[in-house]
Design an enzyme around this catalytic site. Structure first.
Site, PDB file in Angstrom:
ATOM      1  N   ASP A 141       0.872   3.245  21.451  1.00 21.43           N
ATOM      2  CA  ASP A 141       1.027   3.362  19.962  1.00 21.43           C
ATOM      3  C   ASP A 141       2.613   4.002  19.712  1.00 21.43           C
ATOM      4  OD1 ASP A 141       0.004   3.595  17.122  1.00 21.43           O
ATOM      5  OD2 ASP A 141       0.751   5.803  17.579  1.00 21.43           O
ATOM      6  N   ASP A 294      -3.072   9.387  12.279  1.00 20.11           N
ATOM      7  CA  ASP A 294      -1.893   9.301  12.621  1.00 20.11           C
ATOM      8  C   ASP A 294      -0.752  10.280  12.009  1.00 20.11           C
ATOM      9  OD1 ASP A 294       0.394   7.913  13.885  1.00 20.11           O
ATOM     10  OD2 ASP A 294       0.342   6.291  12.147  1.00 20.11           O
ATOM     11  N   HIS A 298       7.828  14.930  11.889  1.00 21.79           N
ATOM     12  CA  HIS A 298       9.493  14.712  12.223  1.00 21.79           C
ATOM     13  C   HIS A 298      10.081  15.704  11.652  1.00 21.79           C
ATOM     14  CE1 HIS A 298       8.975  10.739  13.827  1.00 21.79           C
ATOM     15  NE2 HIS A 298       8.122  10.423  12.895  1.00 21.79           N
TER      16      HIS A 298
HETATM   17 ZN   LIG Z   1       0.972   3.225  15.423  1.00 20.90          ZN
END
Ligand SMILES: [Zn+2]
Length: 414
Positions: A141, A294, A298
């Site tokens: 991923d 997900d 950041h």
């Molecule tokens: Zn992804």
């Protein structure tokens, strides 16, 4: 210990859940003094980025699992795109151990499909499966396993230990330099388009490969109407495929990109209102099996810059249940019992994790989230357990509130 005055799955009369030795010992009628909250089995996320090892400035296993507990999760799958990449037994055992030490939720590492996520040769899938972390989900991923031969080999290999390959479906050549959903708006805004076909072509190829080799395939963060249609077709043919949608693809559209605010920059990109309608329909009719966050933390400097230079990704763990309530429950598309299926039981089953996603019943592990669907809250980006602040919901009024989370009877959020 007692979890008092809750309605199981939001149904029936209020009950008290008696907990002893980490298990549900009894469920008895309660004598309510205030309106009952609802109890759901602890949520399970099949798709979380915890950033440790390597980017501890963005998130650690500890802070990410605290955010998970705040969001009602008792188990999260930690994606493999760390530094070093989780492509060996050593790294997955390290992540697994950090999760147990933190103790806020069970951290189940995902193993990389290819060494270094480089897409050139298979990682040590068997060694990761046999390690103490018992890895069952394998994914590159962040990157797509775009080589069809490697993807076929990975699908064949994981069969030996009942594993699953979770594909980030993104045809690399069709998305070189891509910045946002391809459509009239990408032209208008002058941003390189990310066509739906780049996702759909990989999903179509992979369901056929999974069928050919008789293996299990999981599709990460599906985002377009065409992807839903391909999964529907594949399931109709009896192909062993499961799919996930993120909360942000259930709620947000590419129209938000007009602001040029990189808080809305995500991979796959936010799509059109028609795609949002299609993924809601797909989740409601069972074509899409689960909701996965997900969660992609950041640091500020990677998000607060020009659109083209900003990192892809947004936070998700703490807001997922509220977004699902707003988009699926309050719209009459899902019952709370179905929410428990797609946010707890099914992700646990796909990830083959024991002791999670179980019914709320006597003798089962006391993994429970207590939720108040009548509450509302305004999202404050600074009020988070995550080390990062990149939520796209800042200032937004959302329904519901996670009141408490219990991991084997221990309060991990209260
Ligand atoms: Zn992804």
């Amino acid at each position: 210990m007692k979890i008092a005055n809750v309605r199981l799955l939001g149904e029936g009369e209020p009950v008290d859940i008696e907990v002893s030795d980490g298990l549900i010992a009894a469920i008895e009628p309660s004598t309510p003094s205030e309106p009952a909250l609802i109890a759901l089995p602890g949520l399970v996320d099949l798709h979380t980025h915890l950033r440790e090892p390597g980017r501890e400035d963005a998130e650690t296993v500890r802070t990410g699992s605290m955010a998970a507990a705040k969001g009602g999760y008792t188990c999260v799958h930690a994606m493999a795109n760390t530094d070093p990449v989780a492509d060996t037994a050593g790294v997955v055992e390290q992540v697994w151990r950090l999760g147990r030490e933190a103790g806020f939720c069970d951290v189940q590492p995902v193993g990389a499909v290819t060494v270094g996520l480089a897409g050139e040769r298979l990682a040590e899938l068997g060694a990761m499966a046999d390690s103490v972390a018992r890895v069952r989900v394998f994914s590159d991923d962040g990157k797509c396993v775009s080589d069809a031969v490697l993807m076929r080999r990975a699908l064949e290999y994981v069969k030996a230990f009942d594993g699953v390959v979770a594909q980030h479906a993104q045809e690399p050549r069709l998305t070189e330099g891509a910045q946002m959903n391809e459509g009239p708006l990408s032209g208008e805004l002058g941003l390189t388009g990310w066509p739906a076909v780049a996702e759909e072509a990989i999903i179509a190829r992979d369901v056929l490969l999974a069928d050919h080799v008789g293996s299990r395939l999981h599709v990460c963060h599906l985002s377009t109407r065409g992807s839903v249609e391909i999964i529907r077709w594949a399931k109709g043919r009896g192909i062993n495929v499961t799919a996930e949608v993120t909360p942000h693809h259930l709620l947000l559209t590419d129209d938000l990109v007009r602001s040029y605010d990189p808080i809305y920059k995500v991979n796959p990109p936010l799509r059109s209102a028609d795609d949002v309608e299609a993924v809601r329909e797909g989740l409601a009719d069972g074509t899409i099996d689960i909701v996965a966050t997900d969660h992609a933390p950041h640091p500020m400097e990677d998000k607060e810059c020009e659109w083209d230079a900003a990192a892809f990704g947004m936070l998700g763990l703490e807001t997922a249940l509220s977004i699902v309530q707003q988009t699926m429950v309050d719209t009459g598309r899902l019952t709370w019992s179905q929410v428990a299926e797609c946010m707890s039981a099914k992700p646990a089953e796909i990830g083959r994790v024991a002791g999670h996603g179980r019914p709320l019943a006597v003798g089962e592990p006391a993994n429970v989230v207590v939720y108040d669907p009548t509450a509302t809250h305004v999202v404050d980006p600074t009020d988070t357990a995550s080390l990062s602040r990149n939520t796209p919901y800042g200032g937004l009024k959302l329904p519901g509130r996670v009141v408490a989370t219990y991991l084997r009877g221990k309060a991990t959020h209260d």
